[in-house]
Enzyme design. Structure first.
Site, PDB file in Angstrom:
ATOM      1  N   GLU A 167       0.827  -1.204   0.000  1.00  0.00           N
ATOM      2  CA  GLU A 167       0.000   0.000   0.000  1.00  0.00           C
ATOM      3  C   GLU A 167       0.865   1.260   0.000  1.00  0.00           C
ATOM      4  OE1 GLU A 167      -3.058  -0.147  -0.658  1.00  0.00           O
ATOM      5  OE2 GLU A 167      -3.056  -2.331  -0.532  1.00  0.00           O
ATOM      6  N   HIS A 170       1.809   2.544  -3.331  1.00  0.00           N
ATOM      7  CA  HIS A 170       0.778   3.386  -3.946  1.00  0.00           C
ATOM      8  C   HIS A 170       0.843   4.816  -3.398  1.00  0.00           C
ATOM      9  CE1 HIS A 170      -0.945   0.080  -6.073  1.00  0.00           C
ATOM     10  NE2 HIS A 170      -1.415  -0.528  -5.012  1.00  0.00           N
TER      11      HIS A 170
END
Length: 673
Positions: A167, A170
């Site tokens: 994550e 990102h």
């Protein structure tokens, strides 16, 4: 693929997203126009009337889609926390004592420091038993990371670390901004389905009534238009699935690879993917908004869909473990059907966490539900599992190759993660507690920004007292006194750790804090470059956190348009790092040679010093990725002109990269003393 190439890819994906959205709107408009023509018997009208009718329907359709997308996008301006709360997310307290939540916060904090970005808000989705996670936000400064209850309970620390690393890729690579824009556009093209359902229902009901009172079939066209809008809406659903798949699938492979690069092990993220494939709940969410956020999740939001937003699970695992046998998932499924895995128990078995006391969360039979405190068995620190080497001392000189620095932008490695853990170990516990406390974080942050020079500090103190009150000024000065012995390389990480607590303050207080930071920057022209850059970075992060920018803002400024701003930055850096003017000029020319080969610019440091950069940052931050890469390389060339970099110089470089939105993780090289 380095950070700057990834930025170019994200911009290409943004262009593709716009084109696909336009094509979807065109398809919807065609369907609506055909239905409207037949519903209102407009096919027999003369060409002029027909053209006017089609134009009216087209404008109305496009306006409805555009307005819905705009309203949805504006509703998401609250940042990543807004998205997390819409899905039922509950904030994880900074001072939680629950072992699972403490482990989650430790992993997120370490990953943030390793990545060189502010610590994001942390959420748990308590109603979701599947394994999934997402990161959302417009920028790293307003980002939020959320994981499901299933991920907390089923994943061990290595697996959770792999998911969080995925994550964070990102977060640092700009994918979040694209994801959240896609949410707004998808809502727009799906909006007609809602309208169509309402019109069709009204038409059917109205049609039944009209037959009863012989008032004619005026409701029939309404029902037909409603059905047409439903069809057009499902065209939008199809287009939305295609768009999600086209912008999401390849990025998931890249994020998986980044997670391995961050943690230097595949077993974590591969183990999480195997648990998704082997457990009955998989990664499927129950939230009605799951389709809207499917493209930003770690795993598929639903088991069946027309177009998968993620690559096949087996393919993702094989990319990480080429020898993986898909039959293993069937074996794991049978095994876990009888005894579901417990992440906490696996941590204890692997020596990653102490055993929980009987009856405490994390002990056998006590899964540790979110929010339940634990006095024993909790993970007080993710760093406790093994001793990590600390970063070099303040006076050390480090050999770092310029190309190596560029390769590390937004690309933390295992060594950066180890340094982040060591940094957290070196920050005294009382300071960590104050950084995580919503009441103490504000004076602590201002204390970090007070100058080390007594005369400058007094100017700053008086300015804060005059404009923001004696109480805040006194609190900042007390905090500054407590921070005197804190090494320079720990000041930026401590400030980043305070961000979650700052976000809990009311907007009015954050606005006041912004003004106070600006006051410190401008209180006296004698503020040095390091103090200025740290203050300016935190000011920028606070502004982005408070006022997330949802505009379509491509970075397309050319380097030739930013020449004077770039020259000012390089001249100031050369002046700071080289007291002798001759050496400073050589360092400056080395930077200019990297930035603009063949260009001869005079070495002329601005008369007002670092304050001249106030107008330079917006210009430099708006550079195209390729030009921004050259600027960072030029900055490194100036700072490392003598072939060495001190720890303060590295920290200064990290703050400059932060201002340019090119996060630079902690670095280490060959320490010479």
């Amino acid at each position: 693929m380095n950070f700057f190439e990834r930025q170019r890819q994200v911009r290409r994906l943004s262009t593709r997203l716009v084109l696909l959205f336009v094509l979807a709107v065109v398809g919807i408009v065609v369907v609506v126009n055909l239905a409207a023509l037949f519903a209102f018997n407009a096919t027999t009208a003369d060409p002029g009337q027909l053209a006017g009718f089609v134009a009216m329907v087209t404008v109305a359709t496009v306006a409805a889609i555009g307005l819905a997308a705009l309203v949805r996008t504006l509703a998401l301006r609250g940042g990543g926390g807004k998205v997390a709360r819409e899905l039922g997310g509950v904030p994880v307290p900074a001072n939680t004592t629950d072992p699972e939540l403490r482990r989650l916060r430790n992993v997120v904090e370490e990953m943030a420091l390793a990545s060189g970005v502010p610590v994001p808000e942390v959420f748990v989705l308590p109603e979701e038993t599947a394994i999934n996670a997402f990161a959302a936000g417009w920028t790293p400064s307003d980002a939020a990371v959320a994981v499901t209850r299933g991920a907390l309970q089923r994943l061990n620390r290595d697996e959770l670390q792999g998911v969080i690393a995925h994550e964070f890729s990102h977060v640092v690579n700009g994918d979040m901004r694209l994801n959240i824009r896609l949410m707004g556009l998808l809502f727009g093209i799906l909006f007609l389905t809602v309208i169509g359902r309402g019109l069709a229902r009204a038409g059917v009901i109205g049609g039944g009534r009209s037959r009863g009172n012989n008032s004619g079939g005026s409701a029939a066209p309404l029902a037909l238009v409603g059905l047409a809008l439903l069809v057009a809406g499902y065209v939008g659903v199809l287009a939305g699935r295609l768009i999600q798949a086209s912008v999401s699938r390849q990025r998931e492979y890249l994020a998986d690879a980044s997670a391995v690069q961050y943690t230097r092990q595949t077993r974590g993220i591969a183990g999480a993917l195997k648990k998704i494939g082997g457990l009955a709940d998989g990664s499927e969410l129950t939230s009605p908004k799951r389709d809207e956020v499917g493209h930003m999740l770690f795993g598929e939001a639903a088991r069946t869909s027309w177009f998968a937003t993620h690559p096949p699970l087996v393919d993702r695992i094989k990319a990480l473990e080429p020898s993986f046998d898909p039959a293993e998932l069937q074996h794991l499924s049978r095994q876990w059907a009888a005894a579901p895995p417990s992440g906490r128990q696996e941590d204890v078995a692997m020596g990653l966490a102490p055993a929980a006391a009987p009856g405490q969360p994390g002990a056998p039979g006590q899964p540790g539900a979110p929010g339940r405190p634990a006095a024993a068995g909790q993970e007080t620190s993710g760093r406790a599992r093994q001793a990590q080497p600390g970063p070099p001392g303040h006076g050390a000189r480090i050999t770092v190759a310029p190309d190596e620095v560029l390769g590390r932008v937004a690309a933390p490695t295992e060594s950066a993660y180890a340094h982040a853990a060591a940094i957290l170990d070196r920050i005294p516990d009382p300071l960590l507690e104050r950084a995580r406390d919503r009441a103490a974080a504000v004076p602590l942050l201002l204390g970090l920004l007070l100058s080390a020079e007594p005369e400058v500090r007094q100017h700053q103190y008086l300015a804060v007292a005059q404009r923001h009150g004696q109480e805040l000024a006194d609190g900042a000065r007390r905090a500054a006194d407590d921070l005197v012995t804190l090494p320079a390389e720990l000041r930026l990480p401590l400030a980043e750790l305070a961000f979650p607590a700052l976000r809990e303050r009311p907007d009015a207080e954050l606005e006041s804090l912004l003004t106070a930071v600006f006051t410190l920057i401008n209180a006296d022209g004698a503020i040095n470059v390091t103090e200025y850059c740290l203050s300016r970075l935190l000011l920028a992060e606070l502004e982005e956190s408070l006022r997330p920018d949802s505009r379509w803002r491509p970075d397309r400024r050319k380097l030739t348009d930013a020449r004077s701003a770039a020259a000012a930055l390089l001249a100031i850096l050369a002046q700071v790092g080289h007291p002798e003017r001759t050496e400073a000029e050589r360092a400056f020319q080395a930077g200019i040679g990297t930035l603009l080969p063949g260009t001869n610019l005079p070495y002329a440091p601005p008369e007002n010093g670092v304050l001249a950069l106030e107008t330079a940052w917006p210009v430099l931050d708006g550079l195209r990725p390729a030009d921004k890469e050259r600027l960072v390389a030029a900055t490194v060339a100036v700072i490392s002109h003598d072939g060495m970099m001190t720890v303060p110089e590295i920290e200064l470089l990290r703050t400059i990269c932060g201002l340019l939105h090119c996060p630079l993780p902690p670095m280490a090289g060959a320490v010479t003393g």
